[in-house]
Design a protein around this motif. Structure first.
Motif, PDB file in Angstrom:
ATOM      1  N   GLY A   1       0.836  -1.153   0.065  1.00 58.02           N
ATOM      2  CA  GLY A   1       0.005   0.066  -0.033  1.00 58.02           C
ATOM      3  C   GLY A   1       0.526   1.259   0.042  1.00 58.02           C
ATOM      4  N   ASP A   2       0.292   2.367   0.313  1.00 59.30           N
ATOM      5  CA  ASP A   2       0.741   3.468   0.484  1.00 59.30           C
ATOM      6  C   ASP A   2       1.497   3.855   1.702  1.00 59.30           C
ATOM      7  N   THR A   3       2.719   4.070   1.597  1.00 62.19           N
ATOM      8  CA  THR A   3       3.885   4.108   2.704  1.00 62.19           C
ATOM      9  C   THR A   3       3.731   5.474   3.379  1.00 62.19           C
ATOM     10  N   ALA A   4       2.726   6.294   2.968  1.00 63.59           N
ATOM     11  CA  ALA A   4       2.357   7.554   3.756  1.00 63.59           C
ATOM     12  C   ALA A   4       1.009   7.594   4.040  1.00 63.59           C
ATOM     13  N   ALA A   5       0.362   6.580   3.968  1.00 62.67           N
ATOM     14  CA  ALA A   5      -0.910   6.161   4.308  1.00 62.67           C
ATOM     15  C   ALA A   5      -1.770   6.806   5.354  1.00 62.67           C
ATOM     16  N   THR A   6      -3.018   7.168   5.088  1.00 64.87           N
ATOM     17  CA  THR A   6      -3.994   7.870   6.265  1.00 64.87           C
ATOM     18  C   THR A   6      -4.393   6.726   7.079  1.00 64.87           C
ATOM     19  N   TRP A   7      -4.821   5.541   6.238  1.00 66.06           N
ATOM     20  CA  TRP A   7      -5.412   4.539   6.964  1.00 66.06           C
ATOM     21  C   TRP A   7      -4.258   3.124   7.074  1.00 66.06           C
ATOM     22  N   LEU A   8      -4.289   2.686   8.218  1.00 69.47           N
ATOM     23  CA  LEU A   8      -3.551   1.509   8.219  1.00 69.47           C
ATOM     24  C   LEU A   8      -4.400   0.180   8.734  1.00 69.47           C
ATOM     25  N   PHE A   9      -4.436  -0.574   8.059  1.00 68.58           N
ATOM     26  CA  PHE A   9      -5.230  -1.735   8.374  1.00 68.58           C
ATOM     27  C   PHE A   9      -4.099  -3.039   8.668  1.00 68.58           C
ATOM     28  N   VAL A  10      -4.394  -3.625   9.913  1.00 70.58           N
ATOM     29  CA  VAL A  10      -3.513  -4.516  10.466  1.00 70.58           C
ATOM     30  C   VAL A  10      -4.351  -5.919  10.786  1.00 70.58           C
ATOM     31  N   GLY A  11      -4.010  -6.842  10.307  1.00 70.80           N
ATOM     32  CA  GLY A  11      -4.432  -8.358  10.075  1.00 70.80           C
ATOM     33  C   GLY A  11      -3.661  -9.107  11.138  1.00 70.80           C
ATOM     34  N   GLU A  12      -4.038 -10.336  11.222  1.00 69.34           N
ATOM     35  CA  GLU A  12      -3.133 -11.481  11.961  1.00 69.34           C
ATOM     36  C   GLU A  12      -2.007 -11.966  11.451  1.00 69.34           C
TER      37      GLU A  12
ATOM     38  N   ALA B   1      -4.062   4.051   1.909  1.00 68.97           N
ATOM     39  CA  ALA B   1      -4.325   3.085   2.931  1.00 68.97           C
ATOM     40  C   ALA B   1      -2.987   2.044   2.692  1.00 68.97           C
ATOM     41  N   TYR B   2      -2.595   1.529   3.878  1.00 71.75           N
ATOM     42  CA  TYR B   2      -1.561   0.559   3.741  1.00 71.75           C
ATOM     43  C   TYR B   2      -2.220  -0.778   4.595  1.00 71.75           C
ATOM     44  N   ILE B   3      -1.530  -2.070   4.171  1.00 69.25           N
ATOM     45  CA  ILE B   3      -2.152  -3.152   4.841  1.00 69.25           C
ATOM     46  C   ILE B   3      -1.048  -4.110   5.257  1.00 69.25           C
ATOM     47  N   ALA B   4      -1.075  -4.395   6.389  1.00 70.23           N
ATOM     48  CA  ALA B   4      -0.096  -5.104   7.157  1.00 70.23           C
ATOM     49  C   ALA B   4      -0.379  -6.344   7.925  1.00 70.23           C
ATOM     50  N   ASN B   5       0.218  -7.164   8.570  1.00 74.46           N
ATOM     51  CA  ASN B   5      -0.052  -8.116   9.607  1.00 74.46           C
ATOM     52  C   ASN B   5       0.611  -7.858  10.742  1.00 74.46           C
ATOM     53  N   VAL B   6       0.407  -8.710  11.788  1.00 70.40           N
ATOM     54  CA  VAL B   6       1.206  -8.456  13.162  1.00 70.40           C
ATOM     55  C   VAL B   6       2.311  -9.602  12.936  1.00 70.40           C
ATOM     56  N   VAL B   7       2.129 -10.793  12.111  1.00 70.83           N
ATOM     57  CA  VAL B   7       3.339 -11.285  12.072  1.00 70.83           C
ATOM     58  C   VAL B   7       3.716 -11.422  10.542  1.00 70.83           C
ATOM     59  N   LYS B   8       4.896 -11.622  10.180  1.00 70.83           N
ATOM     60  CA  LYS B   8       5.096 -11.664   8.536  1.00 70.83           C
ATOM     61  C   LYS B   8       5.297 -12.856   7.718  1.00 70.83           C
ATOM     62  N   CYS B   9       5.116 -13.857   8.717  1.00 69.81           N
ATOM     63  CA  CYS B   9       5.339 -15.381   7.928  1.00 69.81           C
ATOM     64  C   CYS B   9       3.900 -16.045   8.348  1.00 69.81           C
ATOM     65  N   ARG B  10       3.610 -16.903   7.708  1.00 71.58           N
ATOM     66  CA  ARG B  10       2.395 -17.878   7.871  1.00 71.58           C
ATOM     67  C   ARG B  10       2.466 -18.939   9.098  1.00 71.58           C
ATOM     68  N   PRO B  11       1.822 -18.649  10.117  1.00 69.83           N
ATOM     69  CA  PRO B  11       1.661 -19.729  11.221  1.00 69.83           C
ATOM     70  C   PRO B  11       0.797 -20.749  10.508  1.00 69.83           C
ATOM     71  N   THR B  12       1.035 -22.085  10.850  1.00 68.64           N
ATOM     72  CA  THR B  12       0.714 -23.566  10.683  1.00 68.64           C
ATOM     73  C   THR B  12       0.724 -24.507  11.923  1.00 68.64           C
ATOM     74  N   ASP B  13      -0.163 -25.266  11.841  1.00 65.74           N
ATOM     75  CA  ASP B  13      -0.235 -26.488  12.818  1.00 65.74           C
ATOM     76  C   ASP B  13       0.375 -27.431  12.373  1.00 65.74           C
ATOM     77  N   SER B  14       0.547 -28.442  12.957  1.00 67.77           N
ATOM     78  CA  SER B  14       0.981 -29.965  12.762  1.00 67.77           C
ATOM     79  C   SER B  14       0.362 -30.410  11.419  1.00 67.77           C
ATOM     80  N   ARG B  15      -0.741 -29.955  10.984  1.00 65.89           N
ATOM     81  CA  ARG B  15      -1.298 -30.585   9.892  1.00 65.89           C
ATOM     82  C   ARG B  15      -1.146 -29.415   8.786  1.00 65.89           C
ATOM     83  N   GLY B  16      -0.341 -28.390   8.946  1.00 66.48           N
ATOM     84  CA  GLY B  16      -0.170 -27.665   7.867  1.00 66.48           C
ATOM     85  C   GLY B  16      -1.243 -26.718   7.587  1.00 66.48           C
ATOM     86  N   LYS B  17      -2.153 -26.584   8.591  1.00 66.48           N
ATOM     87  CA  LYS B  17      -3.317 -25.682   8.518  1.00 66.48           C
ATOM     88  C   LYS B  17      -3.112 -24.386   9.199  1.00 66.48           C
TER      89      LYS B  17
END
Length: 270
Positions: A110-121, A157-173
Motif C-alpha cells: 500500500g501507500d507508505t504515507a497512508a492515512t489508513w493502516l489496516f492490520v491483520g493477524e 491505505a496500507y495493509i500489514a499483519n502482526v506476523v510476517k510469516c504464515r503460522p501453521t499447525d502440525s497438519r499444515g493448517k
C-alpha cells in the motif's frame, strides 16, 4: 628546557610512577627514558614514527583491554531502520520458528504515507505463496470495505499483519500466531507504524487488537469493539477480520459501524 633538564624531569616522574611513555618527535635523541623504551615493545609498529619518536602511546600500567562491542538490542536496532532496511530485515528474519515453513515473507502493501493502516493477524496459504497480505476472498472483502471508505489498496491505505510469516499447525493448517511469535515480529509492525505515521489504525480481528494494545489475550473482541483506542497517540478501532465476516455475514453490519467509528476518529483536516 634543555636535554639534561628534560632527562632529569622524566627520571623523577618515572620514579613516581607517573612517567610519560611518549616523546615529541622533536625531542633530543639523547632523551630515552626507560619507561618509554618499555612502552615501545607494546605499541603497534604504526605508532612508532620514522624518526624514532612515539606518538599516542599510553603507559603500560594504563593498557587495559577495551570492552568488546556489545550488539545493540534487536528492538532498538529495528526502531531506527529506514523502510528499505526494514523490508530487507523482514525478508531474512529468523527470529522465530515461522521462518522454517515460509515460502515468502509478507511485509505489507500500500501507500507508505497512508492515512489508513489496516492490520491483520498473519499470512494465510495464498499470502505465503504470493508475498502479499489479504489475497483471495478475504482480500476481496477487505477491498470492498476500503472502497466503502473512499480509499483503495495502494492509495491512502496500507495493509500489514502482526506476523510476517504464515503460522501453521502440525497438519499444515492456518492457526493464530503464538505469543512468542508475536513478540518476535511486533517490532517490525511498530516500526512500520512509526514510518507510515497513519492517522487511524483499524485492527482486523482479535489477534491484531491484542498485539497492538498489549491487552490480555483472553479479552473478547466484543469488549474491544465500539470504542476508540490509541497506539502511540494514533487512534485505533477494532473490528472483525474479513475471514470471520465471510463465515458470519450477519456481522457485516457491525463491521460497517466500526468503520464509521474509524472514519469519525480521523482528524478534521484529513
Amino acid at each position: 628546557m634543555n636535554a639534561a633538564e628534560q632527562t632529569a624531569r622524566i627520571k623523577i616522574l618515572n620514579a613516581m610512577g607517573l612517567g610519560p611513555l611518549w616523546l615529541s618527535r622533536y625531542a633530543s635523541e639523547e632523551v630515552t627514558p626507560v619507561a618509554a623504551t618499555l612502552a615501545l615493545a607494546d605499541v603497534p609498529p604504526a605508532a612508532v614514527l620514522p624518526d624514532g619518536g612515539v606518538t599516542d602511546v599510553v603507559t603500560v600500567a594504563d593498557v587495559t583491554p577495551s570492552s568488546a562491542p556489545v550488539a545493540s538490542d534487536p528492538v532498538d536496532r529495528v526502531s531506527v531502520m529506514s523502510w528499505d532496511a526494514l523490508q530487507a530485515e523482514v525478508a531474512s528474519c529468523v527470529a522465530c520458528g515461522l521462518c522454517k515453513g515460509r515460502t515468502k515473507t509478507v511485509f505489507g502493501t500500500g501507500d507508505t504515507a497512508a492515512t489508513w493502516l489496516f492490520v491483520g493477524e498473519g499470512p494465510g496459504y495464498n499470502e505465503n505463496l504470493q508475498g502479499e497480505p489479504f489475497v483471495g476472498a478475504a482480500g476481496q472483502l477487505l477491498d470492498n470495505m476500503l472502497r466503502a471508505l473512499g480509499v483503495q489498496r495502494g492509495e491512502r491505505a496500507y495493509i500489514a499483519n502482526v506476523v510476517k510469516c504464515r503460522p501453521t499447525d502440525s497438519r499444515g493448517k492456518d492457526r493464530p500466531p503464538t505469543a512468542d511469535e508475536i513478540q518476535a515480529c511486533l517490532p517490525y509492525l511498530q516500526r512500520q507504524i512509526a514510518l507510515i505515521q497513519p492517522k487511524v489504525i483499524v485492527a482486523l480481528g482479535k489477534t491484531a487488537a491484542i498485539a497492538l494494545l498489549g491487552a490480555d489475550p483472553d479479552t473478547p473482541v466484543s469488549q474491544l469493539r465500539g470504542k476508540e483506542h490509541h497506539v502511540n497517540g494514533v487512534p485505533m478501532i477494532v473490528t472483525y477480520h474479513p475471514a470471520y465476516l465471510l463465515r458470519k455475514p450477519v456481522e457485516k453490519s457491525k463491521a460497517w459501524r466500526d468503520l464509521c467509528l474509524a472514519q469519525n476518529a480521523l482528524p478534521t483536516n484529513v
